[in-house]
Design an enzyme around this catalytic site. Structure first.
Site, short mmCIF file in Angstrom:
data_model
loop_
_atom_site.label_atom_id
_atom_site.label_comp_id
_atom_site.label_asym_id
_atom_site.label_seq_id
_atom_site.Cartn_x
_atom_site.Cartn_y
_atom_site.Cartn_z
N ASP A 1 0.81 -1.22 0.00
CA ASP A 1 0.00 0.00 0.00
C ASP A 1 0.84 1.27 0.00
OD1 ASP A 1 -2.26 -1.71 0.23
OD2 ASP A 1 -1.91 -1.82 2.39
N LYS B 1 2.29 2.13 -5.17
CA LYS B 1 2.98 1.65 -6.37
C LYS B 1 2.12 1.88 -7.61
CE LYS B 1 3.29 -2.42 -4.45
NZ LYS B 1 2.86 -2.08 -3.09
N GLY C 1 -4.32 -4.51 -4.33
CA GLY C 1 -5.29 -3.51 -4.77
C GLY C 1 -4.52 -2.26 -5.14
N HIS C 2 -4.31 -2.03 -6.41
CA HIS C 2 -3.55 -0.86 -6.85
C HIS C 2 -4.53 0.23 -7.27
CE1 HIS C 2 0.27 -3.41 -7.73
NE2 HIS C 2 0.00 -3.27 -6.45
N GLN D 1 2.16 -5.93 -3.04
CA GLN D 1 2.50 -5.98 -1.61
C GLN D 1 3.85 -5.27 -1.38
OE1 GLN D 1 1.55 -9.44 -2.97
NE2 GLN D 1 -0.50 -8.66 -2.70
P1 IMP Z 1 -2.62 -12.82 1.92
O1 IMP Z 1 -1.69 -12.29 0.90
O2 IMP Z 1 -4.07 -12.59 1.60
O3 IMP Z 1 -2.32 -14.25 2.26
O4 IMP Z 1 -2.36 -12.01 3.29
C1 IMP Z 1 -1.13 -12.13 4.00
C2 IMP Z 1 -0.74 -10.78 4.59
O5 IMP Z 1 -0.41 -9.89 3.53
C3 IMP Z 1 -1.84 -10.08 5.38
O6 IMP Z 1 -1.24 -9.36 6.44
C4 IMP Z 1 -2.45 -9.12 4.39
O7 IMP Z 1 -3.08 -8.02 5.01
C5 IMP Z 1 -1.19 -8.71 3.64
N1 IMP Z 1 -1.48 -8.26 2.27
C6 IMP Z 1 -1.77 -9.01 1.19
N2 IMP Z 1 -1.95 -8.23 0.09
C7 IMP Z 1 -1.73 -6.97 0.50
C8 IMP Z 1 -1.72 -5.71 -0.20
O8 IMP Z 1 -1.93 -5.60 -1.40
N3 IMP Z 1 -1.44 -4.62 0.58
C9 IMP Z 1 -1.14 -4.71 1.90
N4 IMP Z 1 -1.13 -5.86 2.58
C10 IMP Z 1 -1.42 -6.98 1.88
#
Ligand code: IMP
Length: 441
Positions: free
Chosen positions: A13, A16, A40-41, A224
């Site tokens: 977040d 990017k 989520g971009h 991420q």
């Molecule tokens: P997962 O990727 O859904 O398995 O989540 C694993 C961890 O990554 C959690 O703490 C999510 O909140 C975090 N996470 C996954 N995708 C994002 C993103 O796009 N932005 C911020 N945190 C993310």
């Protein structure tokens, strides 16, 4: 033509999407190399706001080709929804979007396993997005995953699906006491998805190779952030892919020697969604104000993000593990009304001063941040066109942060719009893409 990786330096977040959107007109191809629709971009173009989950942000620029690489896990239903909504808004996908035949699929049992596993973990839950990303990567590593190419081969798809449904049903029933699936309820919608996606599925590694050989410039769009990387992040509170620059090679099939540089994106403060340590976490009114000003709610799940001060220990680490040539700093404007701004310069742990990021879970959850406090600038930054226009105290904040993290800034973003962007002189970015300067004037 340079091929550059853009990565998040914190817990995702960082903005990017906006940085890739600014750079996309200056490259020929944007490629996603890891993650899935957990990302989520957000990109704001005039009054239009786009939230992209699986499709690279470059798709908003006509003529920019976009690739979903083999390191991405794809939920076909969600991807098709995203494609349809872009088409409705006039975005042309045919000839611009390419999906790797080796990308793994997120199947309906993956989100079910994701939720069931989180419920079982109790207080040690990760706080995942619940999209099934982790379980899809589990199947990939266990060599039982289903790939895009399999989806286009009905006999093979059915065979792999039958095996997986039987296996996952045992897990869901016997370990998690959760609802099970039957093959037909998955098979029919997925065969429809196959018809939809087939024209876009191809050997993207070969395509990228040919494009690069013919002089195309490629931007690798990380999802991420560094601290969520499966190897280098705050394990186990991480996502299940290689979010760091190294992932760009394995997640696309482009060899490392054809990747020429790495640009990190950092927020002027820190945020995190989900569980796990956040050493500079703010509390109370300060956190609420930053969350409100920065609109810090997840683009995928809507969850409020945890907020913290800038952490130079984390940023230095990100510079090191990604080999960052330069950093784009975003959301400086969110600090415009803060009387004091803090930068964490080191951690204290059991009497020791740590200046390098510690990997151990116990250490990290016990560290105390050592702050440097600077007085805030208490003035708007969003109209500044270059660094000299910024308030003197904002410049001091940037200079100190840059010095602490050990990489030069290339871009300062002071708002969501494309033109709320300052380019820094003498940065590697302007050497890679000199035309960025004229496009932002
Ligand atoms: P997962 O990727 O859904 O398995 O989540 C694993 C961890 O990554 C959690 O703490 C999510 O909140 C975090 N996470 C996954 N995708 C994002 C993103 O796009 N932005 C911020 N945190 C993310």
């Amino acid at each position: 033509m340079p091929n550059i990786v853009v990565v998040g330096t914190q817990w995702g977040d960082e903005g990017k999407g906006k940085v890739v959107d600014v750079l996309a007109p200056h490259v020929n191809v944007v490629v996603r190399y890891q993650g899935g629709n957990n990302a989520g971009h957000t990109v704001v173009v005039g009054r239009e706001k786009y939230v992209l989950h699986s499709i690279p942000s470059g798709i908003l620029h006509p003529g920019c080709r976009c690739v979903i690489g083999c390191g991405v896990v794809v939920d076909p239903g969600s991807l098709i929804e995203e494609m349809e909504s872009l088409v409705q808004r006039g975005v042309v996908l045919d000839g611009n979007l390419f999906i790797s035949k080796n990308a793994h699929l997120i199947m309906p049992y993956h989100p079910a396993l994701d939720r069931a596993s989180e419920a079982k973990l109790g207080p040690r839950r990760i706080g995942t997005t619940g999209k099934g990303v982790g379980p899809a990567y589990v199947d990939r590593a266990a060599r039982v995953g289903i790939r895009m190419a399999d989806l286009l081969d009905e006999r093979l798809f059915r065979e792999k699906l039958e095996y997986n449904v039987a296996q996952k049903n045992r897990l869901l029933r016997e370990i998690y006491d959760a609802q099970t699936f039957n093959v037909d309820e998955i098979l029919h919608p997925y065969l429809r998805y196959a018809g939809w996606l087939a024209p876009y599925v191809t050997d993207t590694a070969l395509l990228l190779h040919k494009w690069i050989d013919s002089g195309y410039s490629v931007l690798f769009e990380g999802a991420q952030g560094t601290m969520l990387d499966i190897d280098h992040g705050t394990y186990p509170f991480i996502t299940s892919s290689s979010t760091t620059a190294g992932g760009a090679a394995t997640g696309t099939g482009v060899p490392p020697k054809k990747i020429h540089g790495a640009l990190g994106v950092a927020k002027a403060y820190t945020t995190r969604v989900g569980g796990g340590p956040l050493p500079t976490e703010m509390t109370g009114r300060v956190a609420e104000e930053i969350r409100a000003r920065g609109k810090e709610y997840g683009a995928t799940t809507g969850r409020p993000r945890r907020c913290g001060w800038a952490d130079a220990v984390v940023l230095r680490y990100a510079v090191r593990v990604n080999g960052l040539d330069t950093v784009a700093l975003t959301k400086l404007d969110v600090l415009d009304q803060s009387e004091t701004v803090k930068i964490c310069v080191a951690y204290r742990y059991q009497g020791d001063l740590l200046t390098d990021f510690p990997g151990e879970e116990t250490v990290l959850s016990g560290v105390e941040p050592v702050y440097e406090e600077l007085s805030g600038w208490m003035a708007p930054t969003s109209r500044a066109k270059n660094e000299a226009d910024l308030p003197a105290k904002a410049r001091q904040y940037l200079e100190r942060l840059q010095e602490l993290i050990g990489a030069p800034f290339c871009m300062i973003s002071t708002g969501p719009q494309r033109d709320e962007t300052i380019l820094c002189e003498d940065s590697p970015l302007l050497r890679w893409f000199p035309s960025v300067r004229s496009s932002l004037l």
